[in-house]
Motif scaffolding. Structure first.
Motif, PDB file in Angstrom:
ATOM      1  N   PHE A   1      -5.001  13.333  -0.219  1.00 33.58           N
ATOM      2  CA  PHE A   1      -6.425  13.416  -0.561  1.00 33.58           C
ATOM      3  C   PHE A   1      -7.230  12.624   0.468  1.00 33.58           C
ATOM      4  O   PHE A   1      -7.764  11.550   0.173  1.00 33.58           O
ATOM      5  N   PRO A   2      -7.324  13.141   1.696  1.00 39.31           N
ATOM      6  CA  PRO A   2      -7.982  12.385   2.771  1.00 39.31           C
ATOM      7  C   PRO A   2      -9.460  12.102   2.510  1.00 39.31           C
ATOM      8  O   PRO A   2     -10.012  11.161   3.090  1.00 39.31           O
ATOM      9  N   GLU A   3     -10.077  12.880   1.662  1.00 43.52           N
ATOM     10  CA  GLU A   3     -11.502  12.660   1.391  1.00 43.52           C
ATOM     11  C   GLU A   3     -11.721  11.648   0.277  1.00 43.52           C
ATOM     12  O   GLU A   3     -12.857  11.350  -0.090  1.00 43.52           O
ATOM     13  N   GLY A   4     -10.648  11.109  -0.266  1.00 40.45           N
ATOM     14  CA  GLY A   4     -10.760  10.114  -1.319  1.00 40.45           C
ATOM     15  C   GLY A   4     -11.086  10.735  -2.665  1.00 40.45           C
ATOM     16  O   GLY A   4     -10.990  11.950  -2.855  1.00 40.45           O
ATOM     17  N   GLY A   5     -11.485   9.893  -3.614  1.00 45.02           N
ATOM     18  CA  GLY A   5     -11.801  10.374  -4.947  1.00 45.02           C
ATOM     19  C   GLY A   5     -10.910   9.736  -6.000  1.00 45.02           C
ATOM     20  O   GLY A   5      -9.979   8.991  -5.688  1.00 45.02           O
ATOM     21  N   ASP A   6     -11.215  10.032  -7.251  1.00 41.34           N
ATOM     22  CA  ASP A   6     -10.454   9.473  -8.363  1.00 41.34           C
ATOM     23  C   ASP A   6      -9.579  10.568  -8.966  1.00 41.34           C
ATOM     24  O   ASP A   6     -10.069  11.656  -9.285  1.00 41.34           O
ATOM     25  N   TYR A   7      -8.285  10.298  -9.112  1.00 47.53           N
ATOM     26  CA  TYR A   7      -7.348  11.316  -9.604  1.00 47.53           C
ATOM     27  C   TYR A   7      -6.604  10.748 -10.811  1.00 47.53           C
ATOM     28  O   TYR A   7      -5.512  10.188 -10.686  1.00 47.53           O
TER      29      TYR A   7
ATOM     30  N   SER B   1      -3.588   8.846  -0.035  1.00 47.67           N
ATOM     31  CA  SER B   1      -4.577   9.104   1.031  1.00 47.67           C
ATOM     32  C   SER B   1      -4.170  10.276   1.908  1.00 47.67           C
ATOM     33  O   SER B   1      -5.014  11.051   2.384  1.00 47.67           O
TER      34      SER B   1
ATOM     35  N   ASP C   1       0.828  -1.218   0.000  1.00 49.44           N
ATOM     36  CA  ASP C   1       0.000   0.000   0.000  1.00 49.44           C
ATOM     37  C   ASP C   1       0.859   1.263   0.000  1.00 49.44           C
ATOM     38  O   ASP C   1       0.417   2.318   0.470  1.00 49.44           O
TER      39      ASP C   1
ATOM     40  N   GLY D   1      -0.801   3.901  -2.117  1.00 48.79           N
ATOM     41  CA  GLY D   1      -2.122   4.187  -1.553  1.00 48.79           C
ATOM     42  C   GLY D   1      -2.048   5.081  -0.331  1.00 48.79           C
ATOM     43  O   GLY D   1      -2.854   6.017  -0.168  1.00 48.79           O
ATOM     44  N   GLN D   2      -1.071   4.845   0.533  1.00 53.85           N
ATOM     45  CA  GLN D   2      -0.915   5.665   1.736  1.00 53.85           C
ATOM     46  C   GLN D   2      -0.510   7.095   1.394  1.00 53.85           C
ATOM     47  O   GLN D   2      -0.993   8.051   2.022  1.00 53.85           O
TER      48      GLN D   2
ATOM     49  N   SER E   1      -4.229  -2.562  -3.882  1.00 58.57           N
ATOM     50  CA  SER E   1      -3.864  -1.153  -3.811  1.00 58.57           C
ATOM     51  C   SER E   1      -3.446  -0.661  -5.192  1.00 58.57           C
ATOM     52  O   SER E   1      -3.700  -1.310  -6.199  1.00 58.57           O
TER      53      SER E   1
END
Length: 441
Positions: free
Chosen positions: A85-91, A82, A75, A78-79, A104
């Motif tokens: 972008f703590p609120e998540g989403g697609d980038y 995150s 991960d 992924g870490q 991951s």
């Protein structure tokens, strides 16, 4: 080769700072992209040797470590994402894909472009150049882009690191590949010595020529400047009846020159499905590239037999398969040996491509005598009614057949607890071998 986890961790920490910095610039939290200082212990570890050998640039090292991260810390990316972008989403600008089993982010070419160049078009094209087939990453089969479906951006392919590189960096060793659909070859070795192999003097003389090539080729090509005039690699054809020492000779060449030998049975590689034979061979040669292996192709006439006139699609593709194998063999910079029982089975157009064509004839009486004399273990008592010269003159057998007779007699002597082999038992075993081979008694 010992491993130094501290070294790997230092580089992972450095890479994390590089990625953090790029994301900070992207989000307006930093003004410019800067590579932080790179710390490294110059020790005898896999990673240290890789860096010392290849001297990667900043961009190349980022790409290499980016491809390595999922194998070390699943991960890892992924870490980092995150955190920013703590609120998540697609980038989509960050790239990356999910694997079949890996849950991951797996880095892609687009991930590398984003980290190294952001929105700078010139920098993104430079990353694409590094990931092209002309870069040393691809030429040395170290790092490449996974092919994508037609019509999709090339850089959306995953960054793929050679599994052997991963194994070497993590465990300090590279396991020998096992025979499989993806690797249609088996590693062969022997405990026998050159002194155990009895060959015709002319055959042995030509084998010494191959040894000379193995020993002195680098000097000839590089120190003597012949690289521009001579093709890389060496191609030899072994032909002769079964059991005359073709496979054993190839194995001993590897043993005494410190090279791994892999045996490929072409009759098992050739597929009736169009294109599958080429795929099987491509996987094999891709794996062997830059390994300095000896490739021993048995049953060579399965692909190099007499070419036929093109009467149907099958004939056309059979000829294409032979041409493809010949192309890969001629591009291989190591030793390739093809073996067949009959020289006449091989098309003359292919024969001309070999540097050496070596005949392994049935052993003559004097050679059979040497084989018989060395065959039995010292624990076996040979009765006085056996005269090895007479046996050698009476019975025409190949070396492998003689060893079959030896095994049978030895097991019988063990079974009856006599430890003795006499002429009657020996002749009975020889008759069994004749019958098995379909010979007239």
């Amino acid at each position: 080769m010992k491993q130094n986890p501290t070294n790997i961790q230092l580089v992972l920490d450095w890479l994390k700072k590089v990625i953090d910095n790029r994301l900070d610039v992207h989000l307006g939290q930093a003004k410019e992209f800067e590579a932080g200082p790179f710390e490294f212990y110059n020790e005898d570890s896999g990673l240290a040797k890789f860096i010392a050998t290849h001297q990667p640039s900043f961009e190349e090292l980022v790409l290499f470590m980016l491809a390595l991260t999922p194998h070390l810390q699943p991960d890892y990316l992924g870490q980092i994402v995150s955190k920013h972008f703590p609120e998540g989403g697609d980038y989509p600008e960050f790239g990356g894909v999910k694997g079949t089993n890996h849950r991951s982010i797996l880095p892609t070419g687009e991930t590398a472009q984003f980290i190294l160049a952001g929105d700078d078009l010139e920098g993104r094209i430079e990353v694409q150049r590094i990931l092209s087939s002309e870069h040393w990453f691809a030429k040395k089969h170290i790092l490449w882009l996974e092919p994508v479906r037609e019509g999709e951006p090339v850089m959306s392919g995953r960054l793929v690191l050679d599994p052997e590189i991963v194994e070497q960096l993590t465990t300090g060793m590279i396991s020998k590949p096992r025979f499989s659909i993806d690797f249609p070859a088996e590693y062969i070795e022997t405990e026998m010595e050159w002194g155990d192999l009895v060959l015709h003097p002319n055959t042995l003389l030509q084998i010494r020529e191959i040894e000379n090539w193995i020993t002195h080729n680098d000097t000839l090509l590089h120190e003597w400047g012949m690289k521009k005039k001579i093709k890389p690699g060496y191609r030899a054809l072994f032909y002769g009846p079964p059991g005359t020492g073709k496979t054993l000779t190839a194995t001993l060449l590897g043993k005494y020159t410190g090279k791994d030998v892999f045996r490929i049975d072409l009759s098992r590689v050739v597929s009736k499905y169009i294109g599958e034979t080429e795929k099987n061979l491509s996987r094999l040669f891709d794996k062997a590239e830059n390994k300095d292996w000896i490739l021993f192709f048995d049953e060579a006439d399965a692909l190099f037999g007499k070419r036929t006139d093109i009467r149907d699609a099958h004939d056309k593709y059979a000829n294409q398969e032979a041409a493809y194998l010949l192309q890969r063999i001629e591009g291989y910079d190591g030793l390739v040996i093809l073996a067949t029982n009959q020289r006449g089975n091989i098309d003359d157009a292919f024969v001309r491509r070999f540097q050496n064509i070596i005949h392994f004839p049935m052993p003559r009486p004097e050679e059979r005598y040497e084989i018989w004399r060395k065959a039995f273990p010292p624990q076996i008592k040979i009765e006085e009614d056996i005269d090895w010269r007479q046996v050698s003159a009476r019975f025409e057998l190949a070396g492998a057949s003689i060893m079959n007779v030896t095994q049978y007699c030895s097991l019988e002597a063990l079974a009856d607890k006599s430890g003795v082999v006499g002429l009657k038992r020996l002749e009975s075993a020889i008759m069994r071998e004749y019958i098995k081979e379909g010979k007239v008694i």
